[in-house]
Design a protein around this motif. Structure first.
Motif, PDB file in Angstrom:
ATOM      1  N   ALA A   1       0.836  -1.206   0.000  1.00  0.00           N
ATOM      2  CA  ALA A   1       0.000   0.000   0.000  1.00  0.00           C
ATOM      3  C   ALA A   1       0.871   1.256   0.000  1.00  0.00           C
ATOM      4  O   ALA A   1       0.607   2.212  -0.735  1.00  0.00           O
TER       5      ALA A   1
ATOM      6  N   TYR B   1      -8.676   0.341  -4.258  1.00  0.00           N
ATOM      7  CA  TYR B   1      -9.353   0.956  -3.125  1.00  0.00           C
ATOM      8  C   TYR B   1      -8.851   2.379  -2.887  1.00  0.00           C
ATOM      9  O   TYR B   1      -7.718   2.717  -3.221  1.00  0.00           O
TER      10      TYR B   1
ATOM     11  N   SER C   1      -9.957   5.103  -7.806  1.00  0.00           N
ATOM     12  CA  SER C   1     -10.669   4.656  -6.601  1.00  0.00           C
ATOM     13  C   SER C   1     -11.015   5.890  -5.737  1.00  0.00           C
ATOM     14  O   SER C   1     -10.316   6.186  -4.772  1.00  0.00           O
TER      15      SER C   1
ATOM     16  N   GLU D   1       1.493   4.317  -3.067  1.00  0.00           N
ATOM     17  CA  GLU D   1       1.052   5.683  -2.806  1.00  0.00           C
ATOM     18  C   GLU D   1       2.117   6.748  -3.067  1.00  0.00           C
ATOM     19  O   GLU D   1       1.798   7.940  -3.100  1.00  0.00           O
TER      20      GLU D   1
ATOM     21  N   THR E   1      -7.501   5.780  -0.801  1.00  0.00           N
ATOM     22  CA  THR E   1      -6.426   5.907   0.179  1.00  0.00           C
ATOM     23  C   THR E   1      -6.917   5.712   1.598  1.00  0.00           C
ATOM     24  O   THR E   1      -6.231   5.087   2.420  1.00  0.00           O
TER      25      THR E   1
ATOM     26  N   PRO F   1      -4.054  -3.152  -3.965  1.00  0.00           N
ATOM     27  CA  PRO F   1      -4.142  -1.801  -3.388  1.00  0.00           C
ATOM     28  C   PRO F   1      -4.658  -0.741  -4.356  1.00  0.00           C
ATOM     29  O   PRO F   1      -5.229   0.264  -3.923  1.00  0.00           O
TER      30      PRO F   1
ATOM     31  N   LEU G   1      -4.465   7.018  -8.612  1.00  0.00           N
ATOM     32  CA  LEU G   1      -5.200   6.292  -7.599  1.00  0.00           C
ATOM     33  C   LEU G   1      -6.505   6.984  -7.222  1.00  0.00           C
ATOM     34  O   LEU G   1      -7.523   6.335  -6.985  1.00  0.00           O
TER      35      LEU G   1
ATOM     36  N   ARG H   1      -7.214   1.932   1.778  1.00  0.00           N
ATOM     37  CA  ARG H   1      -6.389   1.110   0.883  1.00  0.00           C
ATOM     38  C   ARG H   1      -5.769  -0.073   1.621  1.00  0.00           C
ATOM     39  O   ARG H   1      -5.805  -1.210   1.143  1.00  0.00           O
TER      40      ARG H   1
END
Length: 457
Positions: free
Chosen positions: A138, A381, A456, A142, A383, A378, A452, A386
């Protein structure tokens, strides 16, 4: 642009997206990669120590199965807890806790006076192992922009596969020469990283922003931009990224709206990929030594070949996943693994060498899927949840880790190669891999080259 307290989560995300890959990214990937390398190393130690443990304590099939699954049950607990912790306490803090747990309990395993102690130590170690790999995935997802995320994350994830391969290489030397206890002492070496990680790796700015701590997030991104400008000069313009209003993570979010289908699909993939992987690899050294009557050193060398083959598949996936896409690449791996295992079931090899060749060929595909899911899961989903989403997938992965060895133990029989044989194992794993491949083709979401926050929300 410089960070200000008024930066919102969308601004933080946009600033991360425009950053080129810098020396900072490489250094952080290396440090977390070392933690994950030893996670992989410690995870598979029991498979290579088990023939010696079995001989020392005169274990029967039930004892062997319990010794294998004790760690897997611990990994299930770690997977269930780590996502909740990481979404609340932070990625780096949770990583450090997991690292300390799996390193220190490796010492307990080395000091075991009986097999029950080994099983207890492996359960505790499994909690740290099962949590670390999910939270690390995860975090690494990020800190990088969409265009480079696939290769960047999977090159990092290769550390886990190298850890698995190193376990086979080190075991082939250490166990015959020094015994299985020394092997677990080697697995405790990463404890020193617990003092390095919190000082050298900052918290995820995306996570901080999702928690409303935007000033802290902006301060970290300021430093990343300063480093990037020093290395590359002018940075690209910031392209706005829309982010949903911040709110606390909830487990229910993973089972509503667009996330329900994603959770169902990725849970099937996690379960099957790890069932097939551990159904093949966890019993191999013991099967080579007991069913096919191979010397221990030969059994361990065969396992090295299988790990090397799996590593090749992982490298190919890492180099192509951004260009080909997540869904096509992993679908090919699942269906390719099903084909190889189906042929193996039909041929039904009667020698250890034949089994090794088929398992190694299947591992080229199977290992790559395991690697790819640490990128793909990951990404599905937001943050705020996540790590929790990855944790749900990790629970199904650990169920697969438990079910794979149990399935193999039930199907292979306890006697000679003819006493149950390995063909039924190949058949069951081929069917499972094929079904998962079809699920991904029919219901999977493509995530490549999408930020991301838009993928998501």
């Amino acid at each position: 642009m410089t960070g200000e307290a008024t930066d919102d989560a969308g601004t933080i995300a946009a600033r991360i997206e425009r950053l080129p890959l810098s020396r900072w990214h490489v250094r952080v990937r290396l440090l977390i990669g070392l933690v994950t390398f030893f996670d992989g190393f410690d995870q598979l130690l029991i498979a290579y120590a088990l023939p010696a443990i079995r001989a020392q304590y005169t274990l029967d099939t039930a004892d062997v199965t319990l010794t294998i699954t004790a760690g897997s049950v611990g990994m299930l607990v770690g997977a269930a807890l780590s996502g909740w912790l990481a979404d609340r306490a932070g990625r780096v803090r949770t990583l450090t806790w997991c690292l300390l747990l799996y390193a220190l309990t490796s010492v307990l395993a080395a000091a075991a006076p009986d097999v029950g102690w080994v099983q207890g130590a492996r359960f505790l170690q499994g909690i740290g192992i099962g949590g670390e790999v999910l939270v690390a995935a995860a975090y690494v997802n990020e800190i990088v922009g969409a265009g480079r995320r696939g290769r960047f994350v999977l090159v990092y994830e290769l550390a886990f596969v190298f850890g698995l391969a190193a376990a086979s290489l080190v075991s082939a030397w250490v166990v015959p020469a020094f015994g299985w206890r020394v092997l677990f002492l080697v697995g405790a070496l990463p404890v020193v990283l617990a003092f390095v990680l919190p000082r050298q790796v900052p918290e995820s700015p995306r996570w901080l922003a999702a928690r409303g701590r935007t000033a802290e997030a902006a301060g970290i991104v300021d430093e990343l931009e300063r480093r990037a400008r020093a290395q590359f000069g002018t940075l690209p313009e910031v392209t706005p990224v829309a982010v949903a209003p911040a709110r606390r993570p909830r487990l229910a979010d993973l089972f509503t709206g667009r996330y329900l289908r994603r959770t169902l699909v990725v849970s099937v993939l996690w379960f099957v990929a790890f069932l097939v992987n551990y159904g093949l690899t966890s019993w191999l050294p013991t099967l080579y030594a007991t069913v096919y009557r191979l010397p221990l050193d030969t059994a361990l060398r065969y396992s090295v070949v299988t790990m090397a083959a799996g590593l090749i598949g992982c490298v190919v996936l890492a180099l192509t996943v951004d260009r080909v896409g997540r869904r096509p690449a992993m679908a090919v791996c699942l269906l390719g693994g099903a084909l190889v295992l189906g042929v193996a079931a039909w041929v039904s090899p009667g020698t250890g060498l034949g089994v090794m060749l088929f398992v190694s060929a299947a591992s080229v595909f199977v290992f790559a899927v395991n690697l790819g899911l640490n990128l793909y899961g990951p990404e599905l989903y937001p943050t705020r949840s996540r790590a929790l989403g990855a944790s749900v997938g990790g629970i199904f992965a650990r169920l697969g880790v438990i079910a794979g060895p149990l399935l193999t133990g039930a199907l292979v029989g306890t006697g000679s190669a003819g006493g149950g044989g390995i063909a039924p194992v190949f058949t069951a794993l081929a069917v499972a891999s094929g079904v998962a491949g079809l699920v991904l083709v029919l219901f999977g979401v493509e995530t490549a080259r999408r930020p991301l926050e838009t993928l998501s929300p």
